[in-house]
Scaffold this motif. Structure first.
Motif, short mmCIF file in Angstrom:
data_model
loop_
_atom_site.label_atom_id
_atom_site.label_comp_id
_atom_site.label_asym_id
_atom_site.label_seq_id
_atom_site.Cartn_x
_atom_site.Cartn_y
_atom_site.Cartn_z
N ILE A 277 -2.59 20.04 3.61
CA ILE A 277 -1.67 19.43 4.56
C ILE A 277 -2.43 18.64 5.61
O ILE A 277 -2.01 17.53 5.99
CB ILE A 277 -0.80 20.52 5.21
CG1 ILE A 277 0.13 21.17 4.17
CG2 ILE A 277 0.03 19.94 6.34
CD1 ILE A 277 0.92 22.34 4.70
N SER A 278 -3.56 19.17 6.06
CA SER A 278 -4.36 18.45 7.06
C SER A 278 -4.84 17.11 6.52
O SER A 278 -4.79 16.09 7.21
CB SER A 278 -5.55 19.31 7.49
OG SER A 278 -5.11 20.54 8.02
N VAL A 279 -5.30 17.10 5.29
CA VAL A 279 -5.79 15.86 4.70
C VAL A 279 -4.66 14.85 4.52
O VAL A 279 -4.83 13.65 4.71
CB VAL A 279 -6.49 16.15 3.36
CG1 VAL A 279 -6.85 14.87 2.64
CG2 VAL A 279 -7.75 16.98 3.60
N ILE A 280 -3.47 15.34 4.16
CA ILE A 280 -2.32 14.44 4.02
C ILE A 280 -2.01 13.77 5.35
O ILE A 280 -1.76 12.56 5.43
CB ILE A 280 -1.09 15.21 3.51
CG1 ILE A 280 -1.29 15.61 2.04
CG2 ILE A 280 0.18 14.39 3.67
CD1 ILE A 280 -1.34 14.42 1.10
N VAL A 281 -2.02 14.54 6.44
CA VAL A 281 -1.75 13.98 7.77
C VAL A 281 -2.80 12.93 8.13
O VAL A 281 -2.48 11.84 8.63
CB VAL A 281 -1.72 15.10 8.82
CG1 VAL A 281 -1.60 14.52 10.23
CG2 VAL A 281 -0.54 16.02 8.56
N ILE A 282 -4.06 13.21 7.84
CA ILE A 282 -5.12 12.25 8.13
C ILE A 282 -4.93 10.98 7.31
O ILE A 282 -5.12 9.85 7.78
CB ILE A 282 -6.50 12.88 7.86
CG1 ILE A 282 -6.73 14.04 8.84
CG2 ILE A 282 -7.61 11.85 8.00
CD1 ILE A 282 -7.97 14.85 8.53
N GLY A 283 -4.55 11.15 6.04
CA GLY A 283 -4.35 9.98 5.18
C GLY A 283 -3.22 9.10 5.68
O GLY A 283 -3.32 7.87 5.66
N ILE A 284 -2.12 9.71 6.13
CA ILE A 284 -1.01 8.92 6.66
C ILE A 284 -1.43 8.15 7.91
O ILE A 284 -1.09 6.98 8.09
CB ILE A 284 0.18 9.85 6.97
CG1 ILE A 284 0.74 10.43 5.66
CG2 ILE A 284 1.27 9.10 7.72
CD1 ILE A 284 1.81 11.48 5.87
N TYR A 285 -2.22 8.79 8.74
CA TYR A 285 -2.70 8.10 9.94
C TYR A 285 -3.60 6.93 9.58
O TYR A 285 -3.48 5.84 10.13
CB TYR A 285 -3.45 9.08 10.84
CG TYR A 285 -4.13 8.41 12.01
CD1 TYR A 285 -3.38 7.99 13.12
CD2 TYR A 285 -5.50 8.17 12.00
CE1 TYR A 285 -3.99 7.36 14.19
CE2 TYR A 285 -6.12 7.53 13.07
CZ TYR A 285 -5.36 7.12 14.17
OH TYR A 285 -5.97 6.50 15.21
N CYS A 286 -4.49 7.14 8.59
CA CYS A 286 -5.41 6.06 8.20
C CYS A 286 -4.64 4.90 7.57
O CYS A 286 -5.03 3.74 7.70
CB CYS A 286 -6.45 6.60 7.22
SG CYS A 286 -7.60 7.77 7.96
N ARG A 287 -3.57 5.22 6.90
CA ARG A 287 -2.83 4.17 6.19
C ARG A 287 -1.94 3.35 7.10
O ARG A 287 -1.85 2.13 6.98
CB ARG A 287 -1.98 4.80 5.09
CG ARG A 287 -1.21 3.78 4.27
CD ARG A 287 -0.56 4.44 3.09
NE ARG A 287 0.18 3.49 2.30
CZ ARG A 287 0.81 3.78 1.17
NH1 ARG A 287 0.74 5.02 0.70
NH2 ARG A 287 1.47 2.87 0.50
N PHE A 288 -1.27 4.01 8.04
CA PHE A 288 -0.29 3.32 8.88
C PHE A 288 -0.76 3.17 10.33
O PHE A 288 -0.44 2.17 10.96
CB PHE A 288 1.04 4.08 8.86
CG PHE A 288 1.64 4.16 7.48
CD1 PHE A 288 2.23 3.03 6.92
CD2 PHE A 288 1.59 5.33 6.75
CE1 PHE A 288 2.78 3.11 5.65
CE2 PHE A 288 2.14 5.39 5.50
CZ PHE A 288 2.72 4.28 4.94
N GLY A 289 -1.50 4.13 10.84
CA GLY A 289 -1.90 4.05 12.25
C GLY A 289 -2.84 2.90 12.53
O GLY A 289 -2.67 2.14 13.47
N LYS A 290 -3.87 2.70 11.65
CA LYS A 290 -4.82 1.62 11.87
C LYS A 290 -4.17 0.27 11.70
O LYS A 290 -4.44 -0.68 12.43
CB LYS A 290 -5.99 1.79 10.91
CG LYS A 290 -6.88 2.96 11.25
CD LYS A 290 -8.10 2.98 10.33
CE LYS A 290 -9.03 4.12 10.71
NZ LYS A 290 -10.22 4.16 9.84
N ALA A 291 -3.28 0.14 10.67
CA ALA A 291 -2.62 -1.14 10.46
C ALA A 291 -1.77 -1.52 11.67
O ALA A 291 -1.72 -2.68 12.08
CB ALA A 291 -1.75 -1.07 9.20
#
Length: 607
Positions: free
Chosen positions: A502-516
């Protein structure tokens, strides 16, 4: 730039997901430590599908199956069923009929065959298979030498059973047939044939049993009674549904102790004298059947207090609830209107017969006049608890001064009493048989032995059952099965892996949408700054070129609009059609238009 960031974010997410999966596996493995739980399953069907004719080498151990060596002097009976011709000559199919059921189902017409398992482990490993279901089946074989319990050697019975299609209702137990005239002709083997011991698994619905029954001979009058072993504490359900080979072993020793093992694990043990019902030895005293309880015998431990009196204010007739005297009828209550009235729209059916159906009456419906009123019909005050209600009065209970205890008849010596301190010395055994009825087919029996040496039985299992199960377990030793079994054994590891995932999923969502999102904000800020300075930007020049091209396209579409047409998607002008005809002679050029949102390509005509 955004597209590159988006692609980079997707690659980052994939990498993190792979890391999460690795973390889950590592957490499970680290929680498990060096210990590995035993794995019983080895396929969805619980069997190995590939045929292995060549020996395999796993973890440095060469696993080769050879039919177990049978030394006649070590066994009273032994059959691995691999030598089909010799085994067929030994076993005798019953030709008898049951005498207590209907003729059409009385015959023992179940089918037996010698064959490999449905899922072959080694082709040369054969077994005796009950092929039919819902039929009575019986087959037996004589022992090489009778087993006599007077020899003061233990009786060891051991065999394998594989429920290849599972088992819902039926048995797979053995009968050790007693020596005597009734067992000389095995073609007459049936449910009434005398046996000394019955042993093995049995199941019907939720009733799961491991039979161990021995028939005891009364030393006084010669009558025979069955003694049933107490049930084991743990239920044995897996052998009936996992479709794996299982090893059953019974050991009865001269000191009257017994031991039952399944797959080498003890599931039940005890004494022939104390762990069977009914017990071997009857009680020394019994109740006197002529003794009767005296008429004045008082068995009451407590009685109502004879000195107690009901209080004067105690009202036995008080009701639990009474009408509320403070309640008043609501305004607008319609006393003369019923709650239900006949449906005025209902009509009597055309096929209504008054003589048969009676007088027709319209069905009742809610009275519409009562919809807006507080209520209809006769008004009654609501009920409330009665403060004076106490129930029926009863005198309190006291100790009975005349209590004489629970009456029991006097004891007298048991005229049928005997004491057999050696129930191990049972009727000699001369044959072994399978007399079954099952709702499942394809029940495979293998490696059946009767001996008087536990070590011999253990060695026989090591060269047959043990190597087979090791091979099956190795075949099932895949990564997925290991993870599943380890997580069952160590639930904490599963929780750790889930948290990491679950932690990795949250990090992935942030990397995908937060940076953009942050990059879009930076781009918008830069555009705003450029507007303040009025400096030309590279994107502005590309937008100008795009506007010019769009202007040319609008000019081409103008004649069509002037002719009264309407602009449509992908509509082409006459000039465009002419260009398509001359497309082979003239090659169009392409210009690329880059914007901050996407890359567009547009074909421009040569003038």
């Amino acid at each position: 730039m955004q597209q590159q960031n988006f692609s980079r974010g997707r690659r980052t997410t994939r990498a993190l997901l792979l890391i999460a999966a690795a973390c889950c596996l590592l957490s499970v493995a680290s929680s498990a430590g060096a210990a590995e739980p035993e794995i019983d399953d080895f396929d969805d069907d619980g069997v190995v599908e590939d045929v292995q004719e060549e020996p395999i080498n796993v973890s440095g151990e060469e696993m080769v199956y050879e039919s177990p060596v049978i030394e006649p002097k070590k066994f009273h009976f032994a059959d691995h069923f691999d030598d089909v011709d010799a085994s067929r000559k030994r076993w005798v199919k019953s030709q008898a009929k049951k005498d207590d059921i209907a003729e059409e189902i009385a015959k023992y017409d179940g089918i037996w065959n010698w064959e490999s398992p449905l899922r072959i482990v080694w082709p040369k490993d054969k077994g005796l298979v009950l092929k039919s279901k819902a039929k009575h089946a019986a087959i037996s074989a004589p022992l090489n030498k009778p087993f006599d319990f007077k020899s003061n050697k233990p009786l060891v019975v051991q065999y394998e059973v594989t429920m290849q299609e599972g088992q819902e209702c039926g048995g797979s137990y053995l009968k050790l047939l007693s020596s005597g005239k009734e067992t000389e002709d095995l073609t007459k083997f049936n449910d009434k044939t005398p046996y000394t011991i019955m042993f093995g698994p049995d199941k019907c619905g939720n009733d799961v049993k491991m039979h161990f029954i021995f028939r005891h001979v009364n030393p006084i009058n010669g009558t025979i009674t069955e003694k049933h072993c107490n049930k084991p504490k743990n239920r044995l359900e897996e052998p009936f549904k996992d479709k794996l080979p299982h090893l059953y072993q019974l050991v009865v020793r001269p000191d009257n102790t017994f031991e039952i093992r399944v797959d080498h694990k003890i599931i039940n043990e005890g004494s022939l004298l104390t762990d069977f019902k009914p017990p071997v030895n009857p009680p020394a005293e019994i109740d006197d059947p002529t003794d009767q309880k005296p008429a004045d015998w008082d068995e009451r431990e407590k009685i109502p207090d004879p000195t107690a009196q009901k209080p004067d204010d105690w009202n036995d007739d008080a009701l639990p609830q009474i009408p509320d005297t403070s309640a008043t009828k609501p305004n607008g209550w319609l006393d003369d209107e019923p709650d239900m009235i006949p449906d005025p729209t209902a009509t009597k059916p055309d096929d209504w017969d008054t003589e048969i159906d009676g007088e027709w009456e319209a069905p009742l419906v809610d009275n519409p006049a009562c919809e807006k009123a507080p209520g209809c019909g006769k008004w009654k005050a609501p009920l409330i608890p009665n403060p004076e209600y106490k129930g029926k009065w009863r005198a309190p209970m006291i100790e009975n001064p005349n209590y004489q205890g629970k009456w029991a008849p006097r004891k007298i010596p048991n005229p049928d009493f005997f004491e057999d301190l050696m129930p191990f010395k049972m009727t000699p055994i001369s044959a072994v048989g399978l007399e079954l009825w099952s709702m499942s087919n394809e029940i495979l029996f293998d490696n059946l032995i009767i001996t008087d040496d536990v070590d011999v039985a253990r060695e026989f299992a090591a060269s047959s059952f043990d190597i087979k199960r090791r091979y099956i377990d190795r075949e099932s030793d895949s990564l997925v099965n290991k993870v599943v079994e380890l997580t069952k054994a160590y639930p904490t590891a599963w929780a750790i892996g889930l948290v990491v995932f679950i932690s990795v999923i949250v990090i992935g969502i942030y990397c995908r949408f937060g940076k953009a999102k942050s990059q879009d904000s930076a781009a918008n800020a830069a555009a705003a700054q450029a507007k303040k300075t009025d400096e030309p930007q590279p994107d502005d020049e590309q937008d100008i070129a795009a506007d010019e091209n769009e202007g040319e396209e609008d000019a081409d579409a103008a004649p069509a609009l002037a002719a009264g047409g309407s602009p449509k998607k992908n509509q082409k002008s006459d000039l465009d059609n002419k260009e398509q005809l001359n497309q082979k002679d003239e090659e169009p050029t392409q210009t690329e238009e880059n914007t901050t949102k996407s890359t567009r390509k547009r074909t421009v005509r040569k003038d």
